[in-house]
Design an enzyme around this catalytic site. Structure first.
Site, mmCIF file in Angstrom:
data_model
loop_
_atom_site.group_PDB
_atom_site.id
_atom_site.type_symbol
_atom_site.label_atom_id
_atom_site.label_comp_id
_atom_site.label_asym_id
_atom_site.label_seq_id
_atom_site.Cartn_x
_atom_site.Cartn_y
_atom_site.Cartn_z
ATOM 1 N N LYS A 69 -2.650 -6.005 2.581
ATOM 2 C CA LYS A 69 -2.587 -5.128 3.753
ATOM 3 C C LYS A 69 -3.559 -5.541 4.860
ATOM 4 O O LYS A 69 -3.296 -5.333 6.042
ATOM 5 C CB LYS A 69 -2.863 -3.681 3.344
ATOM 6 C CG LYS A 69 -1.771 -3.063 2.471
ATOM 7 C CD LYS A 69 -0.484 -2.839 3.222
ATOM 8 C CE LYS A 69 0.545 -2.076 2.400
ATOM 9 N NZ LYS A 69 1.855 -2.034 3.084
ATOM 10 N N GLU B 96 -0.983 5.557 8.322
ATOM 11 C CA GLU B 96 -0.483 6.292 7.172
ATOM 12 C C GLU B 96 -0.847 5.486 5.942
ATOM 13 O O GLU B 96 -1.058 4.283 6.025
ATOM 14 C CB GLU B 96 1.037 6.421 7.264
ATOM 15 C CG GLU B 96 1.837 5.192 6.800
ATOM 16 C CD GLU B 96 1.605 3.937 7.636
ATOM 17 O OE1 GLU B 96 1.171 4.068 8.792
ATOM 18 O OE2 GLU B 96 1.847 2.828 7.118
ATOM 19 N N SER C 130 0.412 -8.771 -4.846
ATOM 20 C CA SER C 130 0.052 -8.222 -3.543
ATOM 21 C C SER C 130 -1.249 -7.428 -3.535
ATOM 22 O O SER C 130 -1.873 -7.281 -2.495
ATOM 23 C CB SER C 130 1.194 -7.339 -3.030
ATOM 24 O OG SER C 130 1.515 -6.354 -3.991
#
Lengths: 266, 410
Positions: free
Chosen positions: B95, B117, B384
């Site tokens: 991210k 969010e 990830s």
């Protein structure tokens, strides 16, 4: 569509040298029959155009009051097709019914079928808070075919280029959001209103109705001085929250009368 | 949708075939156009690119390594399995790639506040981190259910100076957090950038977020070629909104011989209705600004998704995935909660790597795809994120602390 559209009513109000009152209520809150009675009450108490909201699972342009009513309506089993029943009732009561809907609900039924069913029910058109003209080619075609009004929104942030583009796609009137934000009563109507209405009038001859934040007769009068119509939503819905239906309808009638006086006292 | 309409939409800006677009309030259009212009100019500005590259190298820790995992591969039909280690990035997931890029854009646009969010909390933590680094005010919206599933990440965000707002309405998960962030944005758009964390939402977010993540696939392609002398047989990634998958897929799209496989959350199983396998069950629709596949009822109301991993628990999916799926370039399958947790445990036990439960869905996919590609196959799997945040879920699931809890009660 059988009967006058939003534009006809706004022209009549303009001839009477007053603004129109546009009242919003969601179909299905607190239940479908009561919500329809509430819309009839709006018309009886002086509302010129009724904006019928379809409850949606993800109402991202709505503040807490309408969110709550929509969630309760959905939990109570309210369905999209109820909007056609409500439109018939509003038309029978004597006001043009405009449907306010998030786009996926129309997309799911199909723009053409939705337009046909709405026109058949006496509906005047659609207000589309999350559909911009750029994405609306199928709806523009369907509304041209059926003669339904299509009301897109402009906001204080709209650039001159966007105002031209959006108002060119509107039919009936232009919905000007008075302030940046979601629906909900505010103690003051935004200072941007006059400026926005002036900027809209510079690019179109269509009537301009102002919404977001109006909750009292006094505010309605203030907005009526600059706009062709005053749109009230959350304040009307609030009348019905957390009370017995009869009590809610009485409060709704009283507020609508106050607002109807407001739009006549500019 | 008729073919002719799809064809027309294909040529429009911000569309991936029939998917994508901008289904948002008019009030947000100027901000989306400003953002689109800012990111296009930035992409051509050597100073911006140099600063981004510098931060990738010295702050995020790029390039992230690849790790071959032979003991895990024994459970994948003998194919070679190579992990792209986005879990080793600063803040513990992919991210941060997107967040640093958008934070730089926020500064270029002269805005002082970001909102975000978060589902699993990975994006919220990354956003809070970038806000601290760049001196921006930061508010993170997080569904109430997720704040409970991921309490430690709430603490991390608050420690970094962000305000975390639990969102109570709707299903109180990621979708509702996005609604609330959009409401904030439409109110405060003049000063605020919405730092959306996935390849969903209105144009330009799906393209822009993919572009900030495409470094994953660019690095991995070169690394796998260097290690094995060949391209992978398949690239496998989990898909919630789909940002890590788009990031690792993008560079491989022209390599027609490389299979691209997205793994969605199968939850309690498709037949149970409690899942987030959009491609297994959903139909086209609009949610939160984009046309894509959407879990919806016959009226078009969004239905509730479910996954053991908060990060995959979303009823729609990035529009470019919808396009890759319909065009046949990528394939999508799903892993149930149970399959994902089995893969989660297996990677821990065979390789000493604790993956995020989201990433464990991709690992489960590798266990299925391995036998299909055979012993000569090479699987590149996007790891990830790391699983530290998931220890409470894992402890519950595997009963890891049952004896400790009993002791405590005595």
């Amino acid at each position: 569509m059988n009967g006058p559209g939003a534009g006809d009513v706004l022209a009549r109000c303009r001839a009477e040298q007053r603004a129109a009152l546009v009242g919003y209520l969601p179909v299905g809150y607190p239940d479908v029959p009561t919500s329809i009675r509430a819309m009839e009450t709006l018309v009886e108490a002086g509302c010129d155009i009724v904006e019928i909201g379809i409850p949606y699972s993800d109402p991202l342009m709505d503040g807490p009051v309408i969110q709550r009513a929509a969630a309760a309506a959905l939990a109570g089993g309210s369905r999209v097709a109820d909007v056609f029943t409500a439109a018939r009732a509003v038309r029978a009561a004597g006001a043009p019914p405009l449907v306010m809907t998030y786009w996926n609900l129309v997309l799911r039924m199909g723009e053409d079928l939705f337009a046909d069913r709405l026109a058949d029910a006496g509906g005047a058109g659609l207000i589309t808070p999350d559909l911009i003209p750029d994405e609306a080619s199928a709806w523009i075609a369907a509304s041209d075919r059926t003669g339904l009004d299509r009301v897109f929104l402009v906001a204080p942030s709209s650039t001159p280029e966007r105002l031209v583009r959006v108002t060119a796609a509107c039919r009936g009137f232009v919905y000007a959001a008075s302030t940046m934000g979601v629906t909900g009563a505010r103690s003051q109507v935004g200072p941007d209103v006059e400026d926005l209405v002036r900027r809209v009038r510079a690019v179109t001859d269509l009537p301009v109705c102002v919404g977001l934040g109006v909750s009292s007769g006094e505010q309605a009068a203030q907005v009526a001085r600059v706009a062709d119509g005053v749109i009230v939503g959350s304040a009307l819905v609030s009348c019905l929250l957390d009370v017995e239906p009869e009590q809610g309808l009485a409060a709704l009638r009283a507020l609508t009368e106050e607002l109807a006086d407001g739009v006549r006292s500019r | 949708m008729t073919d002719d309409r799809a064809e027309k939409e294909e040529q429009r800006v911000g569309r991936f075939g029939a998917f994508g677009g901008r289904y948002v309030p008019e009030a947000l259009i100027p901000a989306l156009e400003e953002l689109d212009e800012a990111r296009r100019k930035a992409a051509l500005d050597p100073a911006f690119l140099a600063e981004l590259e510098h931060l990738q190298r010295t702050y995020i820790g790029r390039p992230s390594i690849i790790t071959e995992v032979p003991r895990f591969a024994e459970h994948c039909g003998g194919a070679r399995v190579i992990l792209k280690r986005e879990d080793l990035n600063h803040t513990g997931s992919h991210k941060i790639n997107n967040v640093i890029g958008q934070a730089l854009l926020t500064r270029r646009m002269g805005k002082s506040r970001i909102i975000a969010e978060t589902g699993a909390g990975q994006h919220g933590v990354a956003a809070a981190t970038a806000a601290a680094l760049f001196g921006l005010e930061c508010t993170v919206y997080m569904g109430r259910v997720d704040t409970e599933r991921q309490a430690l990440n709430v603490a991390r965000m608050r420690m970094l100076g962000a305000q975390v707002v639990p969102v109570e309405h709707g299903s109180a998960t990621l979708k509702d957090a996005i609604n609330e962030a959009l409401r904030d944005w439409v109110t405060n758009v003049r000063t605020t950038h919405y730092l959306l964390g996935t390849v969903a939402g209105p144009h330009p977010f799906p393209e822009m977020v993919r572009d900030f993540h495409k470094v994953i696939g660019e690095e991995a392609r070169a690394q796998v070629l260097d290690l094995t002398g060949a391209l992978p047989s398949a690239v496998i990634a989990c898909v919630g909104g789909g940002s890590n998958a788009m990031g690792i897929f993008h560079r491989f799209i022209p390599d027609a011989e490389v299979r691209l496989i997205g793994v969605e959350a199968g939850g309690a199983g498709i037949e149970s209705g409690r899942h987030a396998a959009r491609f297994a069950s959903a139909s086209p629709g609009v949610l939160q600004g984009a046309m894509s596949y959407l879990m919806q009822d016959e009226d078009g109301q969004t239905t509730q998704s479910h996954s053991i991993s908060a990060g995959l628990d979303y009823p729609s999916v990035g529009p470019e995935h919808a396009f890759l799926r319909d065009s046949g370039r990528a394939e999508y399958r799903y892993a149930t909660d149970e399959q994902a947790m089995r893969a989660f445990e297996l990677l821990c036990r065979t390789e000493g790597i604790i993956p995020a439960i989201e990433s464990a869905h991709a690992l489960s996919g590798a266990m299925e795809v391995g036998p299909e590609v055979g012993p000569d196959g090479i699987l590149l799997v996007s790891l990830s994120g790391r699983g530290d945040k998931d220890m409470e879920t894992a402890a519950d699931y595997f009963g890891l602390l049952d004896d400790v809890a009993e002791d405590g009660e005595q």
